[in-house]
Structures are given as C-alpha cells and as structure tokens.
Design a protein around this motif. Structure first.
Motif, short mmCIF file in Angstrom:
data_model
loop_
_atom_site.label_atom_id
_atom_site.label_comp_id
_atom_site.label_asym_id
_atom_site.label_seq_id
_atom_site.Cartn_x
_atom_site.Cartn_y
_atom_site.Cartn_z
N PRO A 107 47.43 12.69 62.55
CA PRO A 107 46.46 12.27 63.46
C PRO A 107 45.18 12.38 63.16
CG PRO A 107 47.72 14.10 64.28
CD PRO A 107 48.12 13.97 62.90
N VAL A 108 44.17 11.40 63.12
CA VAL A 108 42.78 11.62 62.63
C VAL A 108 42.08 10.79 63.84
CG1 VAL A 108 43.36 11.93 60.26
CG2 VAL A 108 42.69 9.63 61.31
N ARG A 109 40.55 11.25 63.94
CA ARG A 109 39.84 10.67 64.72
C ARG A 109 39.67 9.36 64.31
NH1 ARG A 109 35.64 15.44 65.81
NH2 ARG A 109 36.98 16.95 67.15
N ARG A 110 39.25 8.28 64.93
CA ARG A 110 38.79 7.14 64.42
C ARG A 110 37.47 7.15 63.90
NH1 ARG A 110 41.99 2.62 65.34
NH2 ARG A 110 43.35 2.58 67.07
N ARG A 111 37.04 6.60 62.84
CA ARG A 111 35.70 6.64 62.22
C ARG A 111 34.68 5.94 63.11
NH1 ARG A 111 36.06 7.44 56.67
NH2 ARG A 111 38.12 6.86 55.64
N HIS A 112 33.67 6.72 63.26
CA HIS A 112 32.45 6.13 63.90
C HIS A 112 31.92 4.80 62.97
CE1 HIS A 112 31.55 9.00 67.28
NE2 HIS A 112 31.57 9.83 66.27
N ARG A 113 31.65 3.76 63.87
CA ARG A 113 30.94 2.72 62.99
C ARG A 113 29.56 2.60 63.47
NH1 ARG A 113 30.74 -3.37 63.91
NH2 ARG A 113 31.09 -4.34 61.96
N VAL A 114 28.99 2.79 62.19
CA VAL A 114 27.47 3.15 62.28
C VAL A 114 26.95 1.86 61.70
CG1 VAL A 114 25.49 4.49 61.65
CG2 VAL A 114 27.85 5.48 62.27
N ALA A 115 25.92 1.44 62.29
CA ALA A 115 24.86 0.26 61.71
C ALA A 115 23.85 0.82 61.17
CB ALA A 115 24.59 -0.79 62.77
N LEU A 116 23.29 0.41 60.03
CA LEU A 116 22.21 1.01 59.33
C LEU A 116 21.08 -0.16 58.95
CD1 LEU A 116 20.89 3.49 57.82
CD2 LEU A 116 22.59 3.07 55.82
N LEU A 117 19.93 0.05 59.37
CA LEU A 117 18.91 -0.68 59.23
C LEU A 117 17.61 -0.15 58.32
CD1 LEU A 117 17.41 -3.50 59.45
CD2 LEU A 117 16.74 -2.72 61.87
N SER A 118 17.09 -0.59 57.38
CA SER A 118 15.95 0.11 56.97
C SER A 118 14.65 -1.07 57.31
CB SER A 118 15.81 0.34 55.35
OG SER A 118 15.91 -0.95 54.71
N THR A 119 13.43 -0.57 57.50
CA THR A 119 12.06 -1.35 58.10
C THR A 119 11.07 -1.00 56.91
OG1 THR A 119 11.19 0.28 59.34
CG2 THR A 119 13.30 -1.20 60.30
N GLY A 120 10.34 -2.03 56.90
CA GLY A 120 8.95 -1.91 56.44
C GLY A 120 8.63 -2.95 55.34
N ASP A 121 7.24 -3.50 55.67
CA ASP A 121 6.97 -4.51 54.82
C ASP A 121 6.69 -3.97 53.38
OD1 ASP A 121 6.67 -6.24 56.66
OD2 ASP A 121 4.47 -5.86 57.28
N GLU A 122 6.58 -2.89 53.15
CA GLU A 122 6.51 -2.15 51.82
C GLU A 122 7.54 -2.10 51.02
OE1 GLU A 122 7.09 1.28 54.29
OE2 GLU A 122 6.33 -0.72 54.34
N VAL A 123 8.77 -2.27 51.71
CA VAL A 123 10.04 -1.77 51.15
C VAL A 123 10.70 -2.92 50.38
CG1 VAL A 123 12.36 -0.90 51.73
CG2 VAL A 123 10.31 -0.03 52.75
#
Length: 398
Positions: free
Chosen positions: A181-197
């Motif tokens: 029995p395990v904890r369900r995985r957290h579902r994490v959204a990931l966003l990077s920002t910046g005009d220079e990137v």
C-alpha cells in the motif's frame, strides 16, 4: 520599476514557516496498491508487519561443518580435533537426522542447523581425511543465525510514511508482501518563464540562457516520486502566463520558475497578487529569497526564483520536504573554513566535504549553476550567526 500591487499577505517568512505553509496547501494523497516492481521511490501508506520469520530456521552463516561446540574445545592447528562426517545440510534440503557426539555434517551458508548441533567451523579451518574432518580451531556458536533473528512473524517491521528505497523494497519482499500500500503520487505541473529562456540546443543570443530550471526541477520532482505535467515555457506576458496556468487543471501543485522577484516584468507575481491568492512572498533565505506561495482557482502555486541556484535550493529545502513528508536530513560536520552569516536571512552556502569536514565552495553567486553540481552539501548558517573554522555546522547533503 512600476509600483507593485497592494498586498495584505505575509512577507519575509522563515524557511520553516514557508515549508509548513506549502505542506498545508497540498492535498492529502490517497492510497493505492502496487507490486514490488513498481514500489521504488514510493511512500508506504500503511504499516507492514512480517508475514514470516527471517531466518525461517536456525541456520549457518557460512560454509563449513555443523557440530557440537563441546566436541571441539581445545582444537588447534598443532592439535586438531577429528569428527566423523555423517551427511550434509544445504539450503532447501536440510539434513534429516540427528547429530551425536563426535559427529558432524557438512553445511552451507543459509542451510538449517541439524538437531544436536550448536556451532559451526568454517571450511577454511578444516582439513579432510576421508570420512572424517580435522578442526584446526573450535567451532563457534556465533556463526549460527537463530530463527527469527532478523524479525519474527507478526513483528511490526515497517512503519507508514517510509520512503521505499531499494533496500526497503527488498525488506518488504523478505517480509512476505507481494504488493504494497503506497501513497498516490502527487501530480505536479511545471512551468518555466522568461523571455530570455530558450530550449537547450537552440542558438543563443547575448543575454539569453538555456532552460536549465525546467529540466532540473523536473528531475527533482521525479526524485520525489511525483508525476510531472510539463507545461513547457511561457514568455514574460500576463496573457501567456494565464493560458499556461489554465493548462495545469487536475494537478495537485503548480511549480513555476521566474517572474516572482521585484522587477517590472515579474508578471507571475502580479498575476497571483491581482487575480489569484498569495500565502506569502519572500523567504528569509539566500539563495532563493523571492520565492512566492499562492493559489490559482484552488490550485496551490509555488513560484521559484529564476536564478538557477536559487530555484533548485528553494526546492531542496522547502518544496521537497513538503512533497515527500520527510524532514530535511541535516548532518553535523566540522567547518574547515569560515562561513559568513547574513543579518536577516538564513544562508545556505554551497560546501565541499573533505575528510569529515566541510569547506566553503567559494563561488556562491545564485547564477553559478556549476556550484550545485560540484558541491556536496548546503551549509546552513542561521541569521546573524557566523561560523568560524573549527565550529560545528549543520549541512544538508546534495
């Protein structure tokens, strides 16, 4: 710089406050059952008792003979003691009889100890003489592993909340559990920002950088056992940021990098202040001070600084513990060099561990990403408490 929006939220919180506030916003993960093959990196959701004893029988710790200790007392290389061999015991096929005085059986690692024996003499301390063996030293009861010496059936061996490392997966299997029995995985959204990137591999112009934050943070999220929803990259535009955040539906958390400091084009900050919710802005730490925690239509959002070292350090000391439920693991080492303190912030300086001591890495700028790769640890220097060479200091391993 344009005037910042009005604010009525905490600013300059401590690292401990930031960590607790983020943990409080995360939804409590549910529970699911996975096979042993899929358990690595997960978090145990319920205690695991032993279904069997280990060892399952009293057994030998090495190859040699099983015999009575009393029959071998006084054996030396100059005056060996002889015993008659009457059989053998091996793992999966134990000796069926009983060993009497003056007798022994050949035995192999993990094999059950035959009735009548209580000691082992290793093969290196034996010489063969037909159906007899000569012991060059006394047999030892210390080489007998007692039944249940590791754990017994019914023992509460593994507690809920344990991170399932490879050795713990092996232990769960030894306990007799095929599924966990395990904890369900957290579902994490990931966003990077910046005009220079830019995406790595594209031609760079002066002032532009490759998107190291997105890939570094994605790797750290996966190390935490999270399912990662990659939202890609958004330019410095309120409309583009709004559209990107809207794609995070169904996530438990949105992690962003960039756009949360004091500049004119830090639109992630303004978007949450004006149209979302802010739990805090700025943490009393370096690197990583401009971090922001808030929410967007019920979705928790942690905004990390754009500087790569700042972003990854904030994740390491604030986000990772909140996601995993595990405390930051700090060690105490001797400082080989001084570490300066800041008057109003906790410092997390990069350090190199050598010979049980930690020294200053030297280049501590928040844009020097190579330092996190070269360093072994983050050296914790509390507010206003400089560390002198020779002092004990707390470090977090990288």
């Amino acid at each position: 710089m344009t005037a910042l929006p009005a604010r009525n939220f905490p600013m300059h919180v401590s690292v401990e406050e930031a960590r607790a506030m983020l943990a409080a916003l995360l939804p409590m993960p549910g529970t699911e059952t996975v096979g042993l093959e899929a358990a690595l990196g997960r978090t145990l959701a319920a205690p695991l008792p032993a279904l069997v004893s280990h060892p399952s029988a009293t057994e030998s710790a090495l190859d040699g003979i099983a015999c009575r200790e009393a029959d071998t007392l006084g054996a030396t290389r100059e005056r060996p003691v002889g015993l008659r061999v009457i059989g053998e015991s091996r793992a999966g096929e134990p000796f069926a009889g009983t060993v009497a005085a003056g007798e022994c059986v050949r035995i192999y690692t993990g094999a059950p100890i035959p009735p009548g024996t209580d000691a082992i003499c290793p093969v290196e301390e034996l010489t063969d003489a037909g159906d007899d063996v000569q012991l060059l030293r006394p047999a030892s009861p210390g080489d007998v592993r007692p039944e249940g010496g590791d754990f017994r059936a019914g023992d509460p061996v593994m507690a809920a909340g344990l991170y399932l490392s490879a050795p713990r997966v092996a232990l769960a299997a030894a306990l007799g559990h095929r599924e966990l029995p395990v904890r369900r995985r957290h579902r994490v959204a990931l966003l990077s920002t910046g005009d220079e990137v830019l995406e790595p591999g594209e031609p760079l112009k002066a002032g532009q950088v490759y998107d190291s934050n997105r890939y570094g943070l994605a790797a750290m999220l996966r190390e935490c056992g999270c399912d990662v929803l990659m939202l890609g990259h958004a330019p410095d535009s309120p409309a583009a940021l709004h559209d990107a955040i809207e794609r995070a539906g169904g996530a438990d958390l949105l992690v962003t990098s960039g756009g949360v400091s004091m500049g004119k084009y830090d639109f992630m900050r303004d978007l949450l202040i004006e149209h979302g919710r802010v739990a805090f802005w700025k943490v009393r730490m370096r690197p990583g001070g401009p971090a922001l925690l808030g929410g967007w239509q019920g979705l928790p959002v942690i905004g990390l600084p754009g500087n790569p070292v700042s972003s990854l350090v904030v994740f390491h000391v604030i986000v990772r513990p909140a996601l995993t439920g595990l405390p930051v693991q700090a060690l105490t080492l001797r400082a080989a060099t001084p570490f300066r303190a800041l008057p109003d912030k906790a410092a997390f300086w990069r350090g190199v561990i050598e010979g049980g001591q930690v020294r200053d890495y030297g280049r501590q700028g928040s844009g020097i990403l190579r330092s996190l790769s070269d360093a072994d640890a983050l050296v914790i220097v509390p507010e206003g408490q400089p560390v002198a060479a020779g002092d004990d200091v707390q470090v977090v391993l990288l």
